[in-house]
Each structure stands twice: as structure tokens, then as C-alpha cells.
Design a protein around this motif. Sequence first.
Motif, PDB file in Angstrom:
ATOM      1  N   GLY A  35       9.715   0.220   3.190  1.00  0.00           N
ATOM      2  CA  GLY A  35       9.086  -0.719   2.273  1.00  0.00           C
ATOM      3  C   GLY A  35       8.805  -2.077   2.889  1.00  0.00           C
ATOM      4  N   ARG A  36       9.165  -2.242   4.163  1.00  0.00           N
ATOM      5  CA  ARG A  36       8.977  -3.546   4.819  1.00  0.00           C
ATOM      6  C   ARG A  36       7.508  -3.967   4.837  1.00  0.00           C
ATOM      7  NH1 ARG A  36      10.542  -4.144  11.040  1.00  0.00           N
ATOM      8  NH2 ARG A  36       8.835  -2.666  11.199  1.00  0.00           N
ATOM      9  N   ASP A  37       6.615  -3.091   5.264  1.00  0.00           N
ATOM     10  CA  ASP A  37       5.199  -3.450   5.373  1.00  0.00           C
ATOM     11  C   ASP A  37       4.591  -3.740   4.005  1.00  0.00           C
ATOM     12  OD1 ASP A  37       5.332  -3.158   8.126  1.00  0.00           O
ATOM     13  OD2 ASP A  37       4.540  -1.120   8.090  1.00  0.00           O
ATOM     14  N   GLU A  38       4.955  -2.940   3.022  1.00  0.00           N
ATOM     15  CA  GLU A  38       4.425  -3.131   1.671  1.00  0.00           C
ATOM     16  C   GLU A  38       4.913  -4.463   1.080  1.00  0.00           C
ATOM     17  OE1 GLU A  38       4.506   1.201   2.639  1.00  0.00           O
ATOM     18  OE2 GLU A  38       5.975  -0.411   2.801  1.00  0.00           O
ATOM     19  N   THR A  39       6.189  -4.761   1.301  1.00  0.00           N
ATOM     20  CA  THR A  39       6.741  -6.018   0.788  1.00  0.00           C
ATOM     21  C   THR A  39       6.050  -7.199   1.456  1.00  0.00           C
ATOM     22  OG1 THR A  39       8.863  -4.937   0.368  1.00  0.00           O
ATOM     23  CG2 THR A  39       8.871  -7.345   0.451  1.00  0.00           C
ATOM     24  N   PHE A  40       5.865  -7.127   2.745  1.00  0.00           N
ATOM     25  CA  PHE A  40       5.144  -8.179   3.465  1.00  0.00           C
ATOM     26  C   PHE A  40       3.751  -8.355   2.866  1.00  0.00           C
ATOM     27  CE2 PHE A  40       2.399  -9.733   6.876  1.00  0.00           C
ATOM     28  CZ  PHE A  40       3.119 -10.817   7.349  1.00  0.00           C
ATOM     29  N   GLY A  41       3.051  -7.251   2.633  1.00  0.00           N
ATOM     30  CA  GLY A  41       1.694  -7.316   2.096  1.00  0.00           C
ATOM     31  C   GLY A  41       1.621  -7.969   0.725  1.00  0.00           C
ATOM     32  N   TYR A  42       2.614  -7.714  -0.099  1.00  0.00           N
ATOM     33  CA  TYR A  42       2.621  -8.289  -1.444  1.00  0.00           C
ATOM     34  C   TYR A  42       3.015  -9.766  -1.447  1.00  0.00           C
ATOM     35  CZ  TYR A  42       1.616  -4.301  -4.401  1.00  0.00           C
ATOM     36  OH  TYR A  42       0.977  -3.270  -5.036  1.00  0.00           O
ATOM     37  N   CYS A  43       3.898 -10.176  -0.565  1.00  0.00           N
ATOM     38  CA  CYS A  43       4.478 -11.525  -0.638  1.00  0.00           C
ATOM     39  C   CYS A  43       3.766 -12.570   0.205  1.00  0.00           C
ATOM     40  CB  CYS A  43       5.949 -11.473  -0.235  1.00  0.00           C
ATOM     41  SG  CYS A  43       6.969 -10.421  -1.284  1.00  0.00           S
ATOM     42  N   ILE A  44       3.295 -12.194   1.372  1.00  0.00           N
ATOM     43  CA  ILE A  44       2.822 -13.173   2.353  1.00  0.00           C
ATOM     44  C   ILE A  44       1.561 -13.906   1.908  1.00  0.00           C
ATOM     45  CG2 ILE A  44       1.371 -11.620   3.737  1.00  0.00           C
ATOM     46  CD1 ILE A  44       3.798 -14.303   5.099  1.00  0.00           C
ATOM     47  N   GLY A  45       0.818 -13.357   0.990  1.00  0.00           N
ATOM     48  CA  GLY A  45      -0.406 -14.008   0.541  1.00  0.00           C
ATOM     49  C   GLY A  45      -0.175 -15.356  -0.105  1.00  0.00           C
ATOM     50  N   CYS A  46       1.012 -15.563  -0.656  1.00  0.00           N
ATOM     51  CA  CYS A  46       1.290 -16.810  -1.371  1.00  0.00           C
ATOM     52  C   CYS A  46       2.353 -17.683  -0.711  1.00  0.00           C
ATOM     53  CB  CYS A  46       1.736 -16.507  -2.796  1.00  0.00           C
ATOM     54  SG  CYS A  46       0.434 -15.750  -3.778  1.00  0.00           S
TER      55      CYS A  46
END
Length: 113
Positions: A35-46
Motif C-alpha cells: 500500500g506504500r505507492d497508493e498511500t503516496f499517490g493519495y497524500c503527496i498531492g496536498c
Amino acid sequence: MSRSIMLAAVVAVALAAAGGVRAEESPTDMPDFPGRDETFGYCIGCHSMKVVGRQGMDRERWDTTLSWMSEKHNMPAPDGETRKLLLDYLEKAYPAAAPAQGGGFVVPFAPQR
């Protein structure tokens, strides 16, 4: 690949292209759990992933925060499978603890218990 995961990946790529992703951060800087990549994708935008790592929240607060980020800050709402993956990752990679003190940034607008 679920629609939510694809959406998160598209958002992360678009932000990177627009300069919105912090160049010094990548998923490989985060704890290596499913889930590391998915979590990064969801959070890093903000915000920086360093902000995420300093929260010290339990699974229930992570869950509330995901809902809040979707409702109030237009984060793409993860589907059920993706939400579980994100919560599993956050709970394991950034377990409940006292939030960082003295110099560590803690999101002041995160949902309170």
C-alpha cells in the motif's frame, strides 16, 4: 488495478508534471509495506509525507482523516478495497503514538477525537 488506485496514480503523475510533488520525496522514502505507492499517490498531492508520518494516529483517526480529506479537501475518495489498503498501510507504517513534539509539524486542522 482498481479505479481508485488508477486515479491516485494519475493524480500523482499530474502533480509531478506540474511541479506539485516535492522532488525530494518518493515512495521509496516511506516504510516498505503493501500500500506504500497508493498511500503516496493519495497524500503527496496536498502535503509532504513527513506530515503524515508525524501524526501518531490510530486506525480510527486515520479513517476519519481520509473521509475528511475527501470531503473538505477534494482528495479522491478511495473505494472500499483501496481504503482498506491505505488504512492497513497507515496503521502499520505510522502506528499510533504521541504526535511529534517540539519542532515537528502536526496538522492543526486534522479531525479531533
